[in-house]
Write a protein that holds these residues in place. Sequence first.
Motif, PDB file in Angstrom:
ATOM      1  N   ARG A 259       0.832  -1.212   0.000  1.00 18.03           N
ATOM      2  CA  ARG A 259       0.000   0.000   0.000  1.00 18.03           C
ATOM      3  C   ARG A 259       0.863   1.258   0.000  1.00 18.03           C
ATOM      4  NH1 ARG A 259      -3.221  -2.953   3.667  1.00 18.03           N
ATOM      5  NH2 ARG A 259      -2.218  -1.892   5.419  1.00 18.03           N
ATOM      6  N   ASP A 260       1.910   1.247   0.818  1.00 12.88           N
ATOM      7  CA  ASP A 260       2.829   2.399   0.857  1.00 12.88           C
ATOM      8  C   ASP A 260       3.502   2.598  -0.499  1.00 12.88           C
ATOM      9  OD1 ASP A 260       2.157   2.727   3.489  1.00 12.88           O
ATOM     10  OD2 ASP A 260       3.946   1.725   4.286  1.00 12.88           O
ATOM     11  N   TYR A 261       3.888   1.473  -1.121  1.00 14.80           N
ATOM     12  CA  TYR A 261       4.537   1.543  -2.436  1.00 14.80           C
ATOM     13  C   TYR A 261       3.583   2.108  -3.487  1.00 14.80           C
ATOM     14  CZ  TYR A 261       6.695  -0.166  -6.753  1.00 14.80           C
ATOM     15  OH  TYR A 261       7.229  -0.253  -8.011  1.00 14.80           O
ATOM     16  N   ARG A 262       2.317   1.643  -3.472  1.00 19.81           N
ATOM     17  CA  ARG A 262       1.335   2.143  -4.430  1.00 19.81           C
ATOM     18  C   ARG A 262       1.019   3.619  -4.186  1.00 19.81           C
ATOM     19  NH1 ARG A 262      -1.409  -2.750  -3.436  1.00 19.81           N
ATOM     20  NH2 ARG A 262      -3.004  -1.615  -2.262  1.00 19.81           N
ATOM     21  N   ASP A 263       0.921   3.988  -2.913  1.00 21.21           N
ATOM     22  CA  ASP A 263       0.664   5.395  -2.589  1.00 21.21           C
ATOM     23  C   ASP A 263       1.806   6.283  -3.079  1.00 21.21           C
ATOM     24  OD1 ASP A 263      -1.697   4.678  -1.394  1.00 21.21           O
ATOM     25  OD2 ASP A 263      -0.894   4.709   0.655  1.00 21.21           O
ATOM     26  N   PHE A 264       3.038   5.796  -2.903  1.00 24.90           N
ATOM     27  CA  PHE A 264       4.193   6.568  -3.381  1.00 24.90           C
ATOM     28  C   PHE A 264       4.159   6.705  -4.904  1.00 24.90           C
ATOM     29  CE2 PHE A 264       8.454   6.334  -5.288  1.00 24.90           C
ATOM     30  CZ  PHE A 264       8.965   7.558  -4.872  1.00 24.90           C
ATOM     31  N   LEU A 265       3.854   5.600  -5.601  1.00 31.26           N
ATOM     32  CA  LEU A 265       3.797   5.658  -7.059  1.00 31.26           C
ATOM     33  C   LEU A 265       2.688   6.580  -7.540  1.00 31.26           C
ATOM     34  CD1 LEU A 265       4.485   2.049  -8.402  1.00 31.26           C
ATOM     35  CD2 LEU A 265       5.934   4.056  -8.571  1.00 31.26           C
ATOM     36  N   ASP A 266       1.524   6.518  -6.879  1.00 30.55           N
ATOM     37  CA  ASP A 266       0.428   7.409  -7.249  1.00 30.55           C
ATOM     38  C   ASP A 266       0.843   8.869  -7.102  1.00 30.55           C
ATOM     39  OD1 ASP A 266      -1.289   5.405  -7.925  1.00 30.55           O
ATOM     40  OD2 ASP A 266      -2.351   5.360  -6.011  1.00 30.55           O
ATOM     41  N   THR A 267       1.493   9.168  -5.971  1.00 33.66           N
ATOM     42  CA  THR A 267       1.956  10.537  -5.743  1.00 33.66           C
ATOM     43  C   THR A 267       2.990  10.941  -6.785  1.00 33.66           C
ATOM     44  OG1 THR A 267       1.592  10.261  -3.369  1.00 33.66           O
ATOM     45  CG2 THR A 267       2.978  12.095  -4.046  1.00 33.66           C
ATOM     46  N   TRP A 268       3.924  10.027  -7.057  1.00 31.40           N
ATOM     47  CA  TRP A 268       4.980  10.307  -8.032  1.00 31.40           C
ATOM     48  C   TRP A 268       4.403  10.551  -9.421  1.00 31.40           C
ATOM     49  CZ3 TRP A 268       6.577   7.861 -12.496  1.00 31.40           C
ATOM     50  CH2 TRP A 268       7.786   8.281 -13.030  1.00 31.40           C
ATOM     51  N   VAL A 269       3.429   9.728  -9.815  1.00 31.97           N
ATOM     52  CA  VAL A 269       2.817   9.883 -11.135  1.00 31.97           C
ATOM     53  C   VAL A 269       2.166  11.255 -11.267  1.00 31.97           C
ATOM     54  CG1 VAL A 269       0.893   9.108 -12.572  1.00 31.97           C
ATOM     55  CG2 VAL A 269       2.490   7.438 -11.640  1.00 31.97           C
ATOM     56  N   HIS A 270       1.422  11.656 -10.233  1.00 32.07           N
ATOM     57  CA  HIS A 270       0.752  12.953 -10.304  1.00 32.07           C
ATOM     58  C   HIS A 270       1.752  14.112 -10.272  1.00 32.07           C
ATOM     59  CE1 HIS A 270      -2.808  10.530  -9.109  1.00 32.07           C
ATOM     60  NE2 HIS A 270      -3.422  11.386  -9.896  1.00 32.07           N
ATOM     61  N   GLU A 271       2.830  13.937  -9.499  1.00 33.11           N
ATOM     62  CA  GLU A 271       3.838  14.986  -9.430  1.00 33.11           C
ATOM     63  C   GLU A 271       4.605  15.107 -10.743  1.00 33.11           C
ATOM     64  OE1 GLU A 271       4.405  17.219  -7.104  1.00 33.11           O
ATOM     65  OE2 GLU A 271       2.820  16.441  -5.804  1.00 33.11           O
ATOM     66  N   ILE A 272       4.935  13.971 -11.371  1.00 32.23           N
ATOM     67  CA  ILE A 272       5.742  14.011 -12.598  1.00 32.23           C
ATOM     68  C   ILE A 272       4.949  14.540 -13.779  1.00 32.23           C
ATOM     69  CG2 ILE A 272       5.275  11.709 -13.547  1.00 32.23           C
ATOM     70  CD1 ILE A 272       8.741  13.318 -13.185  1.00 32.23           C
ATOM     71  N   LYS A 273       3.631  14.400 -13.722  1.00 28.41           N
ATOM     72  CA  LYS A 273       2.813  14.905 -14.819  1.00 28.41           C
ATOM     73  C   LYS A 273       2.846  16.439 -14.916  1.00 28.41           C
ATOM     74  CE  LYS A 273      -0.603  11.273 -15.655  1.00 28.41           C
ATOM     75  NZ  LYS A 273      -0.521  11.337 -17.111  1.00 28.41           N
ATOM     76  N   THR A 274       3.046  17.111 -13.787  1.00 30.14           N
ATOM     77  CA  THR A 274       3.071  18.578 -13.787  1.00 30.14           C
ATOM     78  C   THR A 274       4.246  19.132 -14.584  1.00 30.14           C
ATOM     79  OG1 THR A 274       1.951  18.637 -11.645  1.00 30.14           O
ATOM     80  CG2 THR A 274       3.099  20.639 -12.329  1.00 30.14           C
ATOM     81  N   PRO A 275       5.501  18.700 -14.319  1.00 31.93           N
ATOM     82  CA  PRO A 275       6.604  19.212 -15.144  1.00 31.93           C
ATOM     83  C   PRO A 275       6.519  18.775 -16.610  1.00 31.93           C
ATOM     84  CG  PRO A 275       7.382  17.515 -13.614  1.00 31.93           C
ATOM     85  CD  PRO A 275       6.000  17.858 -13.206  1.00 31.93           C
ATOM     86  N   ILE A 276       5.956  17.597 -16.861  1.00 34.09           N
ATOM     87  CA  ILE A 276       5.791  17.171 -18.263  1.00 34.09           C
ATOM     88  C   ILE A 276       4.838  18.108 -18.989  1.00 34.09           C
ATOM     89  CG2 ILE A 276       4.859  15.354 -19.752  1.00 34.09           C
ATOM     90  CD1 ILE A 276       5.879  13.307 -17.737  1.00 34.09           C
TER      91      ILE A 276
END
Length: 338
Positions: free
Chosen positions: A118-135
């Motif tokens: 769950r922690d790993y998925r939460d981190f990936l979800d956060t990372w995906v949303h964060e990386i989409k902003t600079p893209i």
Amino acid sequence: MKFADYLEDRVVLLSCYMISAFLIFGLLWLIEVPILFIVFAEGILLFSFLISCVWDFLRKRKYYNYLMKISEQLEDKTLLAEIIECPLFLDGKIFYGILRQNSKYLNDKIAQIQKQNRDYRDFLDTWVHEIKTPIASARLVIENNKNLTTLKIDDELRKIDNFVELVMYYARSSDVEKDFKVEKTTVKEIVSTALKTYSKPIIQAAGQLQMEGVELLVCADIKSCAFIIGQIISNAIKYRRSEFKLNFYGKMEQNRIILEIRDNGIGISATDLPRVFDKGFTGENGRRFPKSTGIGLYLCKKLCDKMNMDISISSEKGQGTTVTLFFPTESLLKGAGV
């Protein structure tokens, strides 16, 4: 549990009884006890021994049969020790105690691993949303400063964006149904949403598109279905030949709506075809195209299963590939709880 197996397990006990019975018979014979009394005494010993064995066998067989029945009916086997009753015989009590300890340890480890996931998925979800902003910001900068170099950078950013989307769906693959939003739409709208994402690669590949019968109404999650069709389009582009063509053909059958996506690419070999939905499988084409990951079709299959949809692939080497999606009707979706 068979009585023969029970006796075989107690072969030492049986041997000791037979030796003891023989020695008692010999001793009584030597002291000149009448044969009738000797037979009567041996009969009492044999009867007592058999009664004790049968009683012990019956109670153990009853308990172990009960244990096996519960185990077969139980979906989550880790709960077995919490459900079963403690037996009345000593070796069963020892086994029951060990089972309880192991069950507690196993459940604690499962809970720990689930928390880590769950922690790993939460981190990936956060990372995906964060990386989409600079893209998105980078693509906006490119849009305002178009030249040959920035357009090439935009192509690479688009690829990164698609890979980020793949990561997001992979991270959520175990409980992706929580994000489903089933609504009435058309096959054309879903296809158009997917084509919009891959419009530039299709143009660069000089692709020719054809749609037929895609005005059919369906109940589906547009976002997830567009992702599935997008992965199919991506594969068609990746494994294309010259004069790239892509056809979308829709039709209705009883209780389902069918969408066929046909390309005229290099096709899939007959030996690879049964494994195209396996996780990480790239096959012969994957060796020719090292960038293949073997994740796209795996996620497509998993998403389809979650949405009560079917997906199949037919292909012939050098003759292109046809991917068929089967959309359930609204009644079937409600029956599946989607």
